[in-house]
Design a protein around this motif. Structure first.
Motif, PDB file in Angstrom:
ATOM      1  N   UNK A 171       0.800  -1.221   0.000  1.00 61.67           N
ATOM      2  CA  UNK A 171       0.000   0.000   0.000  1.00 61.67           C
ATOM      3  C   UNK A 171       0.831   1.269   0.000  1.00 61.67           C
ATOM      4  N   UNK A 172       2.061   1.204  -0.520  1.00 65.80           N
ATOM      5  CA  UNK A 172       2.936   2.373  -0.540  1.00 65.80           C
ATOM      6  C   UNK A 172       3.023   2.952  -1.943  1.00 65.80           C
ATOM      7  N   UNK A 173       2.913   4.282  -2.026  1.00 66.18           N
ATOM      8  CA  UNK A 173       3.234   5.006  -3.256  1.00 66.18           C
ATOM      9  C   UNK A 173       4.698   5.419  -3.164  1.00 66.18           C
ATOM     10  N   UNK A 174       5.520   4.870  -4.035  1.00 64.13           N
ATOM     11  CA  UNK A 174       6.965   5.052  -3.939  1.00 64.13           C
ATOM     12  C   UNK A 174       7.454   5.859  -5.137  1.00 64.13           C
ATOM     13  N   UNK A 175       8.316   6.841  -4.873  1.00 72.03           N
ATOM     14  CA  UNK A 175       8.944   7.633  -5.931  1.00 72.03           C
ATOM     15  C   UNK A 175      10.356   7.106  -6.181  1.00 72.03           C
ATOM     16  N   UNK A 176      10.601   6.629  -7.392  1.00 73.89           N
ATOM     17  CA  UNK A 176      11.914   6.125  -7.789  1.00 73.89           C
ATOM     18  C   UNK A 176      12.484   7.065  -8.839  1.00 73.89           C
ATOM     19  N   UNK A 177      13.523   7.847  -8.516  1.00 72.12           N
ATOM     20  CA  UNK A 177      14.098   8.770  -9.507  1.00 72.12           C
ATOM     21  C   UNK A 177      14.600   8.017 -10.733  1.00 72.12           C
ATOM     22  N   UNK A 178      14.397   8.603 -11.911  1.00 71.76           N
ATOM     23  CA  UNK A 178      14.832   7.942 -13.134  1.00 71.76           C
ATOM     24  C   UNK A 178      16.352   7.807 -13.195  1.00 71.76           C
ATOM     25  N   UNK A 179      17.098   8.752 -12.581  1.00 73.43           N
ATOM     26  CA  UNK A 179      18.555   8.633 -12.642  1.00 73.43           C
ATOM     27  C   UNK A 179      19.064   7.427 -11.847  1.00 73.43           C
ATOM     28  N   UNK A 180      18.233   6.925 -10.919  1.00 68.45           N
ATOM     29  CA  UNK A 180      18.596   5.672 -10.248  1.00 68.45           C
ATOM     30  C   UNK A 180      18.353   4.499 -11.188  1.00 68.45           C
ATOM     31  N   UNK A 181      17.250   4.566 -11.940  1.00 69.93           N
ATOM     32  CA  UNK A 181      16.938   3.525 -12.920  1.00 69.93           C
ATOM     33  C   UNK A 181      17.577   3.892 -14.265  1.00 69.93           C
ATOM     34  N   UNK A 182      18.884   4.043 -14.258  1.00 70.00           N
ATOM     35  CA  UNK A 182      19.627   4.432 -15.451  1.00 70.00           C
ATOM     36  C   UNK A 182      20.323   3.201 -16.023  1.00 70.00           C
ATOM     37  N   UNK A 183      19.932   2.743 -17.213  1.00 74.54           N
ATOM     38  CA  UNK A 183      20.571   1.535 -17.761  1.00 74.54           C
ATOM     39  C   UNK A 183      22.004   1.764 -18.222  1.00 74.54           C
ATOM     40  N   UNK A 184      22.472   3.026 -18.236  1.00 76.72           N
ATOM     41  CA  UNK A 184      23.847   3.303 -18.638  1.00 76.72           C
ATOM     42  C   UNK A 184      24.806   3.260 -17.457  1.00 76.72           C
ATOM     43  N   UNK A 185      24.310   2.877 -16.295  1.00 78.41           N
ATOM     44  CA  UNK A 185      25.198   2.750 -15.125  1.00 78.41           C
ATOM     45  C   UNK A 185      26.217   1.641 -15.385  1.00 78.41           C
ATOM     46  N   UNK A 186      27.512   1.959 -15.328  1.00 73.60           N
ATOM     47  CA  UNK A 186      28.542   0.951 -15.646  1.00 73.60           C
ATOM     48  C   UNK A 186      28.655  -0.117 -14.569  1.00 73.60           C
ATOM     49  N   UNK A 187      29.028  -1.313 -14.986  1.00 77.02           N
ATOM     50  CA  UNK A 187      29.155  -2.429 -14.061  1.00 77.02           C
ATOM     51  C   UNK A 187      30.578  -2.570 -13.524  1.00 77.02           C
ATOM     52  N   UNK A 188      31.424  -1.588 -13.804  1.00 83.12           N
ATOM     53  CA  UNK A 188      32.803  -1.611 -13.311  1.00 83.12           C
ATOM     54  C   UNK A 188      33.042  -0.364 -12.464  1.00 83.12           C
ATOM     55  N   UNK A 189      34.217  -0.284 -11.887  1.00 85.12           N
ATOM     56  CA  UNK A 189      34.570   0.887 -11.116  1.00 85.12           C
ATOM     57  C   UNK A 189      34.709   2.088 -12.046  1.00 85.12           C
ATOM     58  N   UNK A 190      33.983   3.151 -11.750  1.00 83.54           N
ATOM     59  CA  UNK A 190      33.898   4.282 -12.662  1.00 83.54           C
ATOM     60  C   UNK A 190      35.140   5.163 -12.578  1.00 83.54           C
ATOM     61  N   UNK A 191      35.498   5.714 -13.743  1.00 81.17           N
ATOM     62  CA  UNK A 191      36.581   6.679 -13.804  1.00 81.17           C
ATOM     63  C   UNK A 191      36.021   8.076 -13.557  1.00 81.17           C
ATOM     64  N   UNK A 192      36.940   9.049 -13.391  1.00 80.40           N
ATOM     65  CA  UNK A 192      36.510  10.433 -13.126  1.00 80.40           C
ATOM     66  C   UNK A 192      35.709  10.998 -14.287  1.00 80.40           C
ATOM     67  N   UNK A 193      36.115  10.642 -15.520  1.00 76.95           N
ATOM     68  CA  UNK A 193      35.403  11.162 -16.685  1.00 76.95           C
ATOM     69  C   UNK A 193      34.009  10.560 -16.815  1.00 76.95           C
TER      70      UNK A 193
END
Length: 918
Positions: free
Chosen positions: A763-785
């Protein structure tokens, strides 16, 4: 000069009185818990709590006399295994024949199950507390308030058991053949046999049989003594000494003598046929909790809506016939339920409460017969029986705003320059005058424009036959329209089937509402709810707004109400497995089929249909700038149709709605056992999000995200027809709660970040920001760039943790349909279930940062504000408005005071320069 200064001061005041977010919405959240009317089996317990079963089969407790709010609700799963309810003074007992468990419900809504050592067959109330239980072995037990069981008698021969609590003992009459005197501490006082026949009433030691024979309890001889009665029929017990005979011709007040009955007075009977009823403090189950004195007794005659009440209280004390008081009043409605209640504010404290099935009622004093108050639900109890057919719209402009626009239009239409200037000056002066007159409003928060974020929620209530508009800021009623008083289609069950309600809206111009029914098409003014036009419906199954006109969908084509100067495209879904494209050429009315696609799989979810301008979201950016100064251009195709189908496994299809070209497919592994009824889809901008629940390889709630891009070098002038999907990014996430409904935020300009709104099983209305659901999030340790490539880009984590700060309704509990619904069998063994959850409604406001969000169903109506990027265009709570205004006034005063000195100084400096030159 002074007029200019006043004008500047007025403008500064206007700047300083911008709308606060906490004041623009009267409360940031509003909820209306619905009773679920009509109610049945209504009772009053604990003195003032109205308890009844609603249309959903739930048990609700409502504070009808006070706030009108629901105090508690027990849903069907709480009442599982309960088929019968027994209401006592302050508790409710639930049981089912053949079961051992008893559900005990307190007046505050708390409940627990008590398991007995025997199988329950029937239950009986005891006004001294506890209940009597007859088990399957015909044994009678007494279950006291401490839930301790006492055996009263074995081999009970009859289920017709009457309980009379009188004189500190409990008298039990079994089938008119056996009398048991019982003490509340669990001891039997005596047992005796009798032969009475069929018993009608047992009260205050008096027994009345079906043939109006009278017997009186003789405690000394431990038996029932017969009272001779050969004259009076239709007897009703008043107390141990008096009865009433309700015959066709007269109402007789009868006393009980030693061996016979005696007429002592004839009461005036209403002219028409009436029904008499005796209400006394010692006979009604709610009297002890109301603390009535033992001698309060009223005789009430019902004649349609009229009530004639005889107060026998003083007569029972003195025996004086003259002390009987007569009170008469009339209800203004047909009351299905009536109760004798106590009202604390009244000197006598006694009143009659009449209620209907919707808990509308009236309260009348039994002291003088005057109406004390009208009883009504705290808020509107309208709801849609079609959860997919709620819509949310902007309210029409206010009358003041309309008049201001008319004045401005009149000014601009005037050809004479002087007249134009004069009208404008008069308007400015009047505005300055109003501002000075209402200057107090600029310093008091409560007087700010309270409903700056108010929206209208429109739906059709089939139970009442009304089209309803609610205000989102407080769920209050904006207007209601009785549809079938205007169409002549009858009332009640004869109402024609409702199909859809929508609104014409193009480029910010609000148009009329259109309600499509099985036989009629109605045009409705969104400001007043008045029906402005009516047309017959000749078989249309849906309606779609197109600019300032609309199209009707039929079984095989689409028809425009008015031709438009551009091509109009539609996608039609047939049999849940086939799609077809339709085109209405410009200046034409009827559509032609352009393409067809047989998926041979059941469509379980689809994105918003084409051409519905109300559903399109604004896009502020066509691409994402990357750290290497290149741009990743979005694939922005307003004609894109996203489909999810199911046959053995889940498949995603992306189809161009105009050409019918298949742009992309994705097939989920067969090893994933997906519940097809859990699939939800939302598409916006250049992305789509869909959710589903997996049963294998493990129980999980999945969130799949798909982002579409053209590439890094797509020219801005490239035509949409030639744009292709160059790259697709997908990711799957896991959420800890099951998602039942899905939507996304949208704003007027598309500058604010997007958020996904999910309604979960808890029974919860939940707000999930789209930037959290970003499919371009890399699966490795990110560089500064890489951190510079996108807003808040972070390493991929498949699990989205539950965050209480993302729960929009954290103050309120939201409910949805919990009962099993009848499935509709489809091809390939697939079953489709109608939307029983509710509708998530999202509407942008005039402020880019803020969105109005509502969740509507037949259980609750909830509205709130959502700000995905925080309130960047609204003043905060700590803004020092008064200090700013005082500072501006002080600076203005200093400016006015020092201006002459500055002018003098400049003049003197000029004289000094001249003297030096001389």
């Amino acid at each position: 000069m002074y007029i200019q200064l006043i004008g500047w001061l007025f403008l500064l005041l206007q700047i300083a009185t911008a709308v606060f977010v906490e004041n623009a919405f009267s409360v940031s959240e509003a909820v209306n818990y619905l009773y679920g009317t009509p109610l049945t089996d209504i009772h009053i317990i604990a003195g003032d709590l109205v308890v009844g079963k609603n249309s959903k089969g739930h048990l609700v407790g409502i504070d009808s006399f006070g706030s009108g709010e629901i105090k508690w609700k027990l849903q069907k799963q709480d009442l599982a295994g309960v088929s019968d309810l027994l209401y006592t003074q302050d508790q409710i007992y639930g049981w089912s024949q053949g079961q051992r468990d008893i559900l005990v419900i307190d007046s505050d809504g708390g409940f627990f199950k008590h398991r007995t050592e025997y199988i329950v067959k029937k239950m009986f109330e005891s006004k001294y507390g506890g209940v009597f239980i007859l088990d399957n072995g015909q044994n009678l037990h007494y279950l006291d308030k401490g839930l301790k069981t006492h055996l009263v008698d074995s081999n009970v021969s009859d289920e017709n058991i009457f309980i009379d609590c009188n004189g500190g003992t409990i008298q039990i009459l079994i089938g008119g053949e056996q009398l048991i005197s019982y003490l509340a501490d669990g001891k039997v006082n005596f047992k005796s046999d009798c032969s009475l026949g069929l018993v009608k009433e047992f009260k205050d030691g008096l027994v009345i049989t079906e043939n109006d024979q009278v017997f009186k309890l003789d405690g000394r001889n431990k038996a029932l003594r017969k009272i001779e009665n050969n004259l009076f029929k239709n007897l009703l017990v008043v107390n141990h000494a008096y009865m009433v005979s309700d015959d066709k011709e007269e109402i007789n007040l009868i006393s009980i003598e030693k061996e016979h009955t005696k007429l002592i007075h004839r009461l005036p009977k209403p002219k028409s046929k009436s029904k008499s009823e005796s209400f006394s403090s010692s006979s009604l189950r709610l009297k002890t909790s109301l603390q009535f004195t033992p001698l309060n007794s009223f005789l009430i005659f019902t004649d349609e809506r009229s009530r004639k009440v005889f107060d026998l209280t003083d007569f029972l004390h003195s025996g004086d016939i003259e002390s009987i008081k007569k009170i008469q009043f009339k209800l203004s409605f047909d009351s299905q339920f009536e109760y004798l209640v106590k009202v604390k504010s009244e000197s006598k404290g006694l009143a009659i409460l009449g209620l209907d099935e919707n808990l509308n009622g009236e309260l009348f004093s039994l002291f003088d017969g005057r109406k004390l108050k009208d009883i009504a639900p705290r808020q509107t109890q309208y709801s849609s029986q079609y959860n997919d057919n709620y819509i949310i719209i902007d309210p029409p402009h206010s009358t003041k705003l309309k008049s201001d626009k008319e004045v401005i239009q009149k000014e601009t239409d005037n050809a004479l320059v002087f007249t134009h200037w004069l009208l404008r000056t008069i308007r400015h002066l009047s505005e300055i005058g109003r501002a000075i007159f209402n200057i107090r409003k600029h310093f008091i928060s409560d007087d700010v424009e309270t409903f700056a974020f108010n929206k209208l929620i429109i739906f059709y209530d089939a139970n009442h036959g009304k089209l309803v508009a609610l205000n989102s800021h407080d769920d209050g009623l904006a207007w209601e329209t009785n549809i079938f008083n205007n169409t002549g289609s009858g009332s009640g069950e004869n109402h024609e089937k409702f199909i859809k309600v929508t609104q014409l809206n193009s480029n910010g111009v609000v148009g009329p509402l259109i309600a499509l029914f099985e036989l009629h098409l109605l045009f409705i003014d969104p400001e007043t709810g008045n029906i402005t036009g009516k047309k017959p419906n000749n078989g249309a199954i849906d309606i779609k707004p197109i600019k300032q006109t609309f199209a009707l969908e039929f079984s095989d084509n689409f028809v425009l109400a008015e031709s438009v100067d551009e091509d109009v495209y539609f996608v039609k879904q047939k049999d849940n497995t086939m799609l077809s494209g339709h085109l209405i050429p410009k200046n034409e009315l009827k559509s032609i089929q352009t393409w067809t696609y047989n998926l041979q799989e059941h469509i379980v979810a689809a994105s918003t249909p084409l051409q519905e301008s109300n559903s399109l979201s604004a896009v502020s950016s066509i691409g994402i700038p990357l750290h290497d100064k290149s741009v990743l251009y979005k694939y922005l195709n307003p004609n894109l149709l996203a489909l999810l189908t199911f046959k053995e496994t889940l498949k995603l299809y992306l189809i161009d709605g105009i050409s019918g070209n298949l742009l992309y497919t994705h097939v989920h592994p067969v090893a994933e056992l997906i519940d097809p009824l859990s699939v939800r889809l939302v598409a916006d901008d250049n992305w789509l999000v869909y959710t589903f629940f997996t049963k294998l390889p493990r129980l999980e709630q999945r969130i799949n995200v798909v982002d579409l891009f053209n590439g890094k070098s797509a020219p801005l002038t490239q035509s949409l027809a030639n744009v292709t999907i160059d790259s697709i990014f997908t990711k799957s996430f896991i959420y800890p709660e099951k998602i039942l409904q899905l939507s996304s935020t949208k704003t007027n300009w598309g500058i604010t970040l997007k958020s996904i709104i999910a309604f979960t099983e808890l029974g919860n209305l939940v707000e999930l920001p789209k930037f959290v659901l970003n499919p371009r999030r890399p699966e490795h340790q990110m560089s500064a760039s890489e951190y510079q490539d996108d807003f808040r880009l972070m390493p991929y984590d498949p699990i989205i943790p539950k965050n209480n700060f993302q729960t929009i309704n954290h103050k309120f509990k939201l409910e949805y349909e919990d009962e099993d619904v009848e499935d509709v069998e489809e091809k390939d063994g697939y079953k489709e279930v109608k939307n029983k959850v509710g509708a998530i409604l999202v509407q942008p406001t005039q402020y880019e940062s803020t969105v109005v969000l509502c969740f509507m169903n037949s259980h609750n109506q909830f509205c709130s504000l959502v700000q995905p990027s925080a309130s960047f265009d609204l003043l905060g709570k700590n803004f020092e408005k008064i200090k700013l205004v005082l500072t501006i006034i002080a600076l203005l005063a200093v400016y006015i005071a020092t201006k002459p000195y500055v002018s003098d100084k400049k003049l003197k400096s000029q004289w000094i320069d001249l003297k030096k030159k001389a």
